[in-house]
Design an enzyme around this catalytic site. Structure first.
Site, PDB file in Angstrom:
ATOM      1  N   TRP A 148       0.931  -1.404  -0.162  1.00  0.00           N
ATOM      2  CA  TRP A 148      -0.088   0.106   0.124  1.00  0.00           C
ATOM      3  C   TRP A 148       0.881   1.316  -0.036  1.00  0.00           C
ATOM      4  CZ3 TRP A 148       1.694   2.435   4.190  1.00  0.00           C
ATOM      5  CH2 TRP A 148       2.062   1.938   5.496  1.00  0.00           C
ATOM      6  N   ASN A 149       2.074   1.064   0.391  1.00  0.00           N
ATOM      7  CA  ASN A 149       2.745   2.478   0.332  1.00  0.00           C
ATOM      8  C   ASN A 149       3.082   3.203  -0.871  1.00  0.00           C
ATOM      9  OD1 ASN A 149       4.974   0.839   0.005  1.00  0.00           O
ATOM     10  ND2 ASN A 149       6.391   1.653   1.757  1.00  0.00           N
ATOM     11  N   LYS A 172      -2.005  -7.119  -8.710  1.00  0.00           N
ATOM     12  CA  LYS A 172      -2.920  -7.018  -7.481  1.00  0.00           C
ATOM     13  C   LYS A 172      -2.544  -5.949  -6.492  1.00  0.00           C
ATOM     14  CE  LYS A 172      -3.409  -8.851  -3.436  1.00  0.00           C
ATOM     15  NZ  LYS A 172      -3.949  -7.625  -2.464  1.00  0.00           N
ATOM     16  N   PRO A 173      -3.114  -4.575  -6.706  1.00  0.00           N
ATOM     17  CA  PRO A 173      -2.782  -3.616  -5.577  1.00  0.00           C
ATOM     18  C   PRO A 173      -3.249  -4.103  -4.029  1.00  0.00           C
ATOM     19  CG  PRO A 173      -5.080  -3.072  -6.802  1.00  0.00           C
ATOM     20  CD  PRO A 173      -4.348  -4.389  -7.462  1.00  0.00           C
ATOM     21  N   GLY A 225       6.674  -6.128  -0.293  1.00  0.00           N
ATOM     22  CA  GLY A 225       5.943  -6.064   0.843  1.00  0.00           C
ATOM     23  C   GLY A 225       6.596  -6.604   2.101  1.00  0.00           C
ATOM     24  N   GLU A 247      11.089  -8.234  -2.819  1.00  0.00           N
ATOM     25  CA  GLU A 247      11.353  -6.887  -2.221  1.00  0.00           C
ATOM     26  C   GLU A 247      10.630  -6.621  -1.004  1.00  0.00           C
ATOM     27  OE1 GLU A 247      13.698  -5.854  -4.429  1.00  0.00           O
ATOM     28  OE2 GLU A 247      13.015  -7.134  -6.035  1.00  0.00           O
ATOM     29  N   LEU A 248      11.499  -7.080   0.034  1.00  0.00           N
ATOM     30  CA  LEU A 248      10.923  -6.978   1.434  1.00  0.00           C
ATOM     31  C   LEU A 248      11.163  -5.650   2.339  1.00  0.00           C
ATOM     32  CD1 LEU A 248      11.353 -10.715   1.753  1.00  0.00           C
ATOM     33  CD2 LEU A 248       9.566  -9.491   0.476  1.00  0.00           C
ATOM     34  N   CYS A 281       9.987   1.688   3.067  1.00  0.00           N
ATOM     35  CA  CYS A 281      11.061   0.449   3.151  1.00  0.00           C
ATOM     36  C   CYS A 281      12.509   1.088   3.623  1.00  0.00           C
ATOM     37  CB  CYS A 281      11.233  -0.402   2.101  1.00  0.00           C
ATOM     38  SG  CYS A 281      11.364   0.351   0.516  1.00  0.00           S
ATOM     39  N   GLU A 379      11.256  -4.342  12.113  1.00  0.00           N
ATOM     40  CA  GLU A 379      10.904  -3.141  11.405  1.00  0.00           C
ATOM     41  C   GLU A 379       9.426  -2.377  11.905  1.00  0.00           C
ATOM     42  OE1 GLU A 379       8.909  -3.630   7.440  1.00  0.00           O
ATOM     43  OE2 GLU A 379      10.146  -2.301   6.632  1.00  0.00           O
TER      44      GLU A 379
END
Ligand code: NAD
Length: 482
Positions: A148-149, A172-173, A225, A247-248, A281, A379
């Site tokens: 969502w960011n 998928k958003p 995410g 990508e985390l 992130c 995080e």
């Protein structure tokens, strides 16, 4: 407002699944609802993407690039409308929202230009009358799962290189922020003639993400995410060896050495901690300050944090709200646990007094903690700046690397050797020296360790959506091979 929830095989669908409310985080009020994609809708999108891929992959790359350049123009012409939606569904401040939309258009233009740059190689053969070609081919069907960011920018970080390389996509958003994506595609789809099935959008929550990523129709899963979601997707993908690009999250350290320009460091670290309420992130999540300058740093940093304006994101203050209750609770909980450990809150530590609705937390500066504090571990994804005093560079390198994550790190120093040691000894995928956040589109945004297994942007990001094939061209009259 977008009128439909899904775009499948060139057609809009209202959707037949359960409805999900989309909230405005500034007020916690419902904006509208969208529909969770059903199993049947997921299947339709997968079939459409598979059917469209061969013809799309055979088109000259320059034709694919042309459609992407047209897409970029549509996005650039609609910065205001798309920014308004980002502000409403996500709480981004106006200038950050406008930056996201403009940067997305720029990104699509940049990736479109890979249409004439994705090259193969010609290798010398061991046999007479033979040449060996390494050619780059698309994977096929890509599943793109978005957080969502940065709903638009992160989406096109996947969509643009995937499409230029000849892949088709099911995207998928996030269920938190589907509106800007759906509206953007309504605008693009009216103007740009992508063949049916090349781009498909499905709206929904994690169960829809799981439905897409567990399908054996996909050739590549590109996910951005949370670390734990990435691990779950990798486990599922391993069952049929589907390739993943993950990508985390991150836990970025910022080191402020005794020879640093303190004012510059304060301004830039604070920006990297509070931009978009710390929900990046690359946000600075830990600050290590040399003990000689700790007092000066803490005082200047706290004053600057108190000077930040926090308020209605549409009016473009320095900071707006968290995206939702769960994210706010994560921030609140981390600070409360630090308080129980004996940490001292220099400023912040709760919502601004004038905000009674919505998901708000003030810029918060915390000291009197050590490396074992809860704030230095997981995080947080909020505007919380934990400060730890250090006195040896070996120690600060050890502390910086003492995490499961490895995305972004920051070093502030005027010393050449300190900067070089930081850049080379911090085991993270990107290190910013005397610089705040904001990666370059020609760079390579890559998380090491549990921050990911791939990377995006630039040449290396573009090529990630291709795979190599070796072709042996024998034209001689000898006896080649075994
Ligand atoms: P999230 O993992 O909760 O959700 C991301 C997406 O995955 C959403 O679309 C969600 O619906 C979907 N999803 C959830 N469960 C799933 C499952 N089991 N299978 C498939 N899909 C599933 O992450 P988030 O809260 O939306 O985003 C915040 C996280 O993203 C933070 O950790 C942040 O650091 C990270 N992030 C990383 C980068 C990067 O470039 N490394 C960029 C932006 C955000």
């Amino acid at each position: 407002m977008p009128e439909n929830s899904h775009f499948i095989d060139g057609q809009w669908h209202e959707g037949e699944g359960d409805s999900i409310a989309v909230e405005n985080p500034t007020t916690a009020e419902e904006i509208t609802t969208v529909n969770n994609a059903t199993e049947g809708e997921i299947e339709e999108a997968l079939t459409a993407a598979r059917s469209a891929q061969v013809a799309w992959g055979r088109r000259p790359p320059v034709e694919r690039g042309a459609l992407l350049r047209e897409t970029a123009s549509v996005i650039a012409e609609n910065v205001e409308e798309l920014s308004d939606l980002l502000i409403e569904e996500q709480g981004k401040t106006r200038s950050v929202a406008e930056f996201e939309v403009s940067a997305t258009a720029e990104y699509v233009r940049y990736m479109a230009d890979w249409d004439r740059r994705i090259e193969g190689e010609i290798l010398p053969s061991d046999d007479q009358g033979e040449s060996i070609h390494l050619v780059r081919k698309p994977y096929g069907v890509v599943g793109a799962i978005i957080p969502w960011n940065f709903p638009l920018f992160v989406l096109f970080r996947k969509l643009a290189p995937a499409l230029v390389a000849g892949n088709t996509v099911i995207a998928k958003p996030s269920e938190e922020t589907p509106l800007s994506t759906l509206r953007m595609w309504e605008l693009v789809e009216e103007e740009v003639d992508f063949p049916d099935g090349v781009v498909n959008f499905l709206t929904g929550d994690g169960s829809v993400g799981e439905g897409i990523t567990s399908s054996d129709v996909l050739d590549l899963i590109s996910f951005t995410g949370h670390r734990d979601t990435g691990i779950a997707i990798a486990r599922e993908a391993a069952k049929d060896l589907t390739e993943t690009q993950l990508e985390l999250g991150g836990k970025a350290p910022a080191i402020v050495w005794k020879d640093a320009d303190i004012e510059k460091a304060v301004e830039r670290i604070l920006k990297a901690n509070t931009s978009f309420a710390g929900q990046l992130c690359t946000s600075v999540e830990r600050i290590y300050v040399h003990s000689d300058v700790q007092e000066e740093f803490e005082r200047t940093y706290t004053d600057a944090a108190e000077d930040l304006s926090v308020g209605d994101p549409a009016e473009d203050p320095d900071m707006g709200p968290h995206v939702n209750e769960a994210e706010l609770e994560k921030t609140r909980d981390a600070v409360e646990r630090a308080r129980e450990e004996g940490a001292k809150i220099l400023t912040g530590g709760g919502p601004p007094a004038d905000r009674t609705k919505g998901y708000w937390y003030e810029p918060t500066v915390v000291t009197d903690i050590d490396q074992d504090s809860v704030l230095m571990d997981e995080e947080i994804f909020g505007p919380v700046s934990p400060i730890v005093s250090v006195s040896s560079f070996d120690e600060v390198i050890e502390y910086s690397n003492e995490t499961e994550y490895g995305l972004s790190a920051y070093v502030y120093t005027d010393s050449y050797s300190t900067a070089m040691r930081g850049a080379h000894e911090i085991e993270f995928g990107e290190v910013y020296v005397n610089r705040t956040l904001g990666e370059a589109l020609q760079g390579f945004h890559t998380g090491w360790n549990q921050s990911g297994n791939s990377g995006e942007d630039g040449k290396h990001g573009a090529l990630k959506y291709t795979r190599l094939k070796t072709v042996y061209h024998n034209y001689g009259d000898g006896e080649p091979g075994w």
